[in-house]
Design a protein around this motif. Structure first.
Motif, PDB file in Angstrom:
ATOM      1  N   LEU A 157       5.918  69.612 -99.257  1.00  0.00           N
ATOM      2  CA  LEU A 157       5.176  70.496-100.155  1.00  0.00           C
ATOM      3  C   LEU A 157       5.437  71.993 -99.959  1.00  0.00           C
ATOM      4  N   HIS A 158       6.176  72.353 -98.935  1.00  0.00           N
ATOM      5  CA  HIS A 158       6.397  73.775 -98.649  1.00  0.00           C
ATOM      6  C   HIS A 158       6.991  74.518 -99.842  1.00  0.00           C
ATOM      7  N   ASP A 159       7.968  73.942-100.495  1.00  0.00           N
ATOM      8  CA  ASP A 159       8.633  74.604-101.611  1.00  0.00           C
ATOM      9  C   ASP A 159       7.726  74.782-102.823  1.00  0.00           C
ATOM     10  N   ARG A 160       6.592  74.070-102.823  1.00  0.00           N
ATOM     11  CA  ARG A 160       5.631  74.200-103.926  1.00  0.00           C
ATOM     12  C   ARG A 160       4.536  75.224-103.616  1.00  0.00           C
ATOM     13  N   GLY A 161       4.660  75.906-102.468  1.00  0.00           N
ATOM     14  CA  GLY A 161       3.688  76.942-102.140  1.00  0.00           C
ATOM     15  C   GLY A 161       2.688  76.558-101.073  1.00  0.00           C
ATOM     16  N   PHE A 162       3.105  75.721-100.130  1.00  0.00           N
ATOM     17  CA  PHE A 162       2.202  75.219 -99.086  1.00  0.00           C
ATOM     18  C   PHE A 162       2.720  75.601 -97.702  1.00  0.00           C
ATOM     19  N   ASP A 163       1.790  76.024 -96.832  1.00  0.00           N
ATOM     20  CA  ASP A 163       2.123  76.302 -95.436  1.00  0.00           C
ATOM     21  C   ASP A 163       1.085  75.703 -94.511  1.00  0.00           C
ATOM     22  N   ILE A 164       1.529  75.335 -93.329  1.00  0.00           N
ATOM     23  CA  ILE A 164       0.650  74.914 -92.249  1.00  0.00           C
ATOM     24  C   ILE A 164       0.705  75.996 -91.185  1.00  0.00           C
ATOM     25  N   LEU A 165      -0.462  76.430 -90.720  1.00  0.00           N
ATOM     26  CA  LEU A 165      -0.551  77.425 -89.658  1.00  0.00           C
ATOM     27  C   LEU A 165      -1.129  76.728 -88.436  1.00  0.00           C
ATOM     28  N   ASP A 166      -0.323  76.606 -87.403  1.00  0.00           N
ATOM     29  CA  ASP A 166      -0.641  75.833 -86.199  1.00  0.00           C
ATOM     30  C   ASP A 166      -1.090  76.761 -85.074  1.00  0.00           C
ATOM     31  N   PHE A 167      -2.302  76.513 -84.575  1.00  0.00           N
ATOM     32  CA  PHE A 167      -2.852  77.290 -83.470  1.00  0.00           C
ATOM     33  C   PHE A 167      -3.128  76.365 -82.283  1.00  0.00           C
ATOM     34  N   PRO A 168      -2.232  76.319 -81.307  1.00  0.00           N
ATOM     35  CA  PRO A 168      -2.489  75.502 -80.124  1.00  0.00           C
ATOM     36  C   PRO A 168      -3.790  75.947 -79.441  1.00  0.00           C
ATOM     37  N   CYS A 169      -4.513  74.962 -78.922  1.00  0.00           N
ATOM     38  CA  CYS A 169      -5.804  75.241 -78.291  1.00  0.00           C
ATOM     39  C   CYS A 169      -5.984  74.308 -77.105  1.00  0.00           C
ATOM     40  N   ASP A 170      -6.263  74.880 -75.952  1.00  0.00           N
ATOM     41  CA  ASP A 170      -6.439  74.105 -74.717  1.00  0.00           C
ATOM     42  C   ASP A 170      -7.923  73.930 -74.376  1.00  0.00           C
ATOM     43  N   GLN A 171      -8.782  74.150 -75.332  1.00  0.00           N
ATOM     44  CA  GLN A 171     -10.226  74.195 -75.124  1.00  0.00           C
ATOM     45  C   GLN A 171     -10.864  72.812 -74.989  1.00  0.00           C
ATOM     46  N   PHE A 172     -10.247  71.790 -75.527  1.00  0.00           N
ATOM     47  CA  PHE A 172     -10.839  70.453 -75.551  1.00  0.00           C
ATOM     48  C   PHE A 172     -10.047  69.513 -74.654  1.00  0.00           C
ATOM     49  N   GLY A 173     -10.612  69.191 -73.505  1.00  0.00           N
ATOM     50  CA  GLY A 173      -9.980  68.239 -72.599  1.00  0.00           C
ATOM     51  C   GLY A 173      -8.718  68.743 -71.924  1.00  0.00           C
ATOM     52  N   HIS A 174      -8.479  70.045 -71.931  1.00  0.00           N
ATOM     53  CA  HIS A 174      -7.261  70.628 -71.323  1.00  0.00           C
ATOM     54  C   HIS A 174      -6.018  69.873 -71.805  1.00  0.00           C
ATOM     55  N   GLU A 175      -5.954  69.668 -73.139  1.00  0.00           N
ATOM     56  CA  GLU A 175      -4.892  68.853 -73.722  1.00  0.00           C
ATOM     57  C   GLU A 175      -3.752  69.666 -74.335  1.00  0.00           C
ATOM     58  N   ALA A 176      -3.753  70.976 -74.095  1.00  0.00           N
ATOM     59  CA  ALA A 176      -2.640  71.822 -74.547  1.00  0.00           C
ATOM     60  C   ALA A 176      -2.219  72.742 -73.401  1.00  0.00           C
ATOM     61  N   PRO A 177      -1.781  72.141 -72.296  1.00  0.00           N
ATOM     62  CA  PRO A 177      -1.333  72.973 -71.179  1.00  0.00           C
ATOM     63  C   PRO A 177       0.016  73.617 -71.509  1.00  0.00           C
ATOM     64  N   GLY A 178       0.392  74.549 -70.697  1.00  0.00           N
ATOM     65  CA  GLY A 178       1.704  75.166 -70.880  1.00  0.00           C
ATOM     66  C   GLY A 178       1.626  76.466 -71.649  1.00  0.00           C
ATOM     67  N   THR A 179       2.756  77.152 -71.649  1.00  0.00           N
ATOM     68  CA  THR A 179       2.877  78.429 -72.353  1.00  0.00           C
ATOM     69  C   THR A 179       3.119  78.171 -73.835  1.00  0.00           C
ATOM     70  N   ASP A 180       3.019  79.228 -74.620  1.00  0.00           N
ATOM     71  CA  ASP A 180       3.322  79.114 -76.048  1.00  0.00           C
ATOM     72  C   ASP A 180       4.746  78.604 -76.251  1.00  0.00           C
ATOM     73  N   GLU A 181       5.672  79.073 -75.429  1.00  0.00           N
ATOM     74  CA  GLU A 181       7.073  78.658 -75.548  1.00  0.00           C
ATOM     75  C   GLU A 181       7.240  77.176 -75.210  1.00  0.00           C
ATOM     76  N   GLU A 182       6.550  76.714 -74.168  1.00  0.00           N
ATOM     77  CA  GLU A 182       6.628  75.293 -73.793  1.00  0.00           C
ATOM     78  C   GLU A 182       6.035  74.404 -74.876  1.00  0.00           C
ATOM     79  N   ILE A 183       4.939  74.846 -75.450  1.00  0.00           N
ATOM     80  CA  ILE A 183       4.313  74.078 -76.529  1.00  0.00           C
ATOM     81  C   ILE A 183       5.252  73.998 -77.724  1.00  0.00           C
ATOM     82  N   ALA A 184       5.849  75.128 -78.100  1.00  0.00           N
ATOM     83  CA  ALA A 184       6.779  75.139 -79.231  1.00  0.00           C
ATOM     84  C   ALA A 184       7.980  74.232 -78.974  1.00  0.00           C
ATOM     85  N   ALA A 185       8.511  74.278 -77.760  1.00  0.00           N
ATOM     86  CA  ALA A 185       9.659  73.429 -77.430  1.00  0.00           C
ATOM     87  C   ALA A 185       9.284  71.949 -77.528  1.00  0.00           C
TER      88      ALA A 185
END
Length: 184
Positions: free
Chosen positions: A53-81
């Motif tokens: 759907l991106h070409d039709r005008g849609f975007d997803i904005l992803d915000f990593p969050c480690d607030q719930f159960g410590h389930e997003a450890p790592g740096t922003d770069e590690e998460i992206a990789a």
């Protein structure tokens, strides 16, 4: 006081300011994510939705969050990789944030005010587990508009209005995708 999502500026993964006004005129799905969560496979569904759907005008904005159960450890770069190698994620990912409480990113405080918690999809296998876990810490959790867990999604129309909220238990292909398509 904010009147739309376009009034907010957030940080990208490199710490640069990004005005959400840059997304004016597009349909957005704003998501708090985690890389070590039972809902982490949702990344693949989100990426498929984004590619379709991106070409039709849609975007997803992803915000990593480690607030719930410590389930997003790592740096922003590690998460992206991780997201790129494991799920082929190409949608925009931003700096890791908190989404609820006194240290919440202002964008998410706004999103919660616009679309509060309405309950989990009772048909989902993890709904009762989430409810039990949340009730243990706060028996009145359901009355608060706060984000409850990873992969809560907020749908924003082309005018910057927050029109729907989807809990992690909402099916991306069956529930989220049709709602996005309605706005395109």
């Amino acid at each position: 006081m904010a009147t739309s999502i376009y009034d907010f500026t957030v940080k990208d993964q490199q710490g640069n300011d990004v005005s959400l006004a840059d997304y004016r005129g597009r349909v957005l799905l704003v998501v708090n994510t985690a890389t070590e969560c039972g809902f982490t496979p949702t990344y693949a569904q989100l990426e498929e939705l984004y590619r379709n759907l991106h070409d039709r005008g849609f975007d997803i904005l992803d915000f990593p969050c480690d607030q719930f159960g410590h389930e997003a450890p790592g740096t922003d770069e590690e998460i992206a990789a991780f997201c790129t190698s494991r799920f082929g994620v190409t949608f925009p990912q931003f700096a890791k944030i908190e989404v609820s409480g006194e240290n919440a990113e202002p964008l998410f405080s706004y999103l919660e005010q616009q679309q509060g918690f309405k309950g989990f999809d009772e048909g989902h296998e993890l709904a009762s587990l989430l409810e039990g876990m949340l009730a243990k810490n706060d028996p009145d959790f359901a009355s608060s508009p706060s984000v409850k867990w990873n992969f809560t999604k907020f749908l924003v129309d082309r005018d910057g209005n927050v029109v729907r909220r989807f809990e992690p238990t909402a099916s991306v292909p069956d529930v989220v995708a049709p709602a996005v398509e309605e706005l395109l």
